[in-house]
Design a protein around this motif. Sequence first.
Motif, PDB file in Angstrom:
ATOM      1  N   THR A  24     -37.601  35.749  11.422  1.00  0.00           N
ATOM      2  CA  THR A  24     -38.081  36.999  10.810  1.00  0.00           C
ATOM      3  C   THR A  24     -39.177  36.724   9.785  1.00  0.00           C
ATOM      4  N   MET A  28     -42.947  38.072   9.873  1.00  0.00           N
ATOM      5  CA  MET A  28     -43.452  38.913   8.791  1.00  0.00           C
ATOM      6  C   MET A  28     -44.709  38.316   8.154  1.00  0.00           C
TER       7      MET A  28
ATOM      8  N   SER B  22     -39.640  44.378   8.715  1.00  0.00           N
ATOM      9  CA  SER B  22     -38.690  43.262   8.873  1.00  0.00           C
ATOM     10  C   SER B  22     -37.320  43.776   9.337  1.00  0.00           C
TER      11      SER B  22
END
Lengths: 116, 189
Positions: A24, A28, B22
């Motif tokens: 993640t 990001m 996210s």
Amino acid sequence: MQEDKQLKELLTKWAVQHPSAGFTSQVMQQVTSAYTSNANTPPLYKQRLLKIVFGLFVIVCIVLLILSFTTPATLLFRFNVKLPASYFSQGFSFLITFWIVMFLNLILKKYPVKTA
Amino acid sequence: MNHTTDEIIIHKVLAGDIPAYSELVNRYSSMVFTLAYNIIINREDAEEIAQDVFIKAFTSLRSYKEQSKFATWLYRIVVNTALNKKKLRKLITADITAALTEEESADVYSLLQYERADMKQFVQKAVNVLPDNERICITMYYLNELSVNEISELTGITIANIKVLLHRGRKRLYTKLDELLKTELNDLK
């Protein structure tokens, strides 16, 4: 139906794969850099400006068309420059070369040459 | 519930709240990765594909139409990106119309009786030996929770063929899993 449910349960429990731990944050990071680079790049032209230029062009065309019907045909200036014949052949070759390069560029953009 | 929450997050992201994205990445990373892995059968490539998918989804988030589920839209990007990586235009669907053979196979009830620590390894092994198109259909149907119509839309395989692939995939999966577990039990004896 029940069998389907059971199989779903079995697969959900045992067959789901998980990406690496920092997945993640990696995504990001790339997303943020894509967003900032996009935000900092000014557009080459504004969409509104293009519309204004096009609108003006149409208005000028209409005005000229109306004027051509209402006023007698008189030339504002006389364009009388004699150009040597070689200028035409040079201009012609320039146009040919220009379009060949344009087409090559388009083709290469579509099918980029792979380098090892 | 997930559906509305996805929409809210998307609106937030489009309004400039980038960290909100996210949440979507966390929510779908495993499913996106699982689907990519089952198409490509390579962890490194699958992770690369999953990253590409989330970046592509982010950059084209404005083009997402809310008539379809966000997950379905995302899985479409996964299929296209993975097939592109595999250098395929679409899934190979040959040999689907051949008649189904009703072989003796184990059923899911008997398989669920096994509660083993290494069950994950067995299930993944059994899934991996399925032919490409069966494995992809099984993954999309049971794990990504896509309907037969949606799978057909994403893969370009007809609905009838998908039903055949699911039926065959199930049978093959039970048989393989049963075989693997029995072999393991015999080895222990």
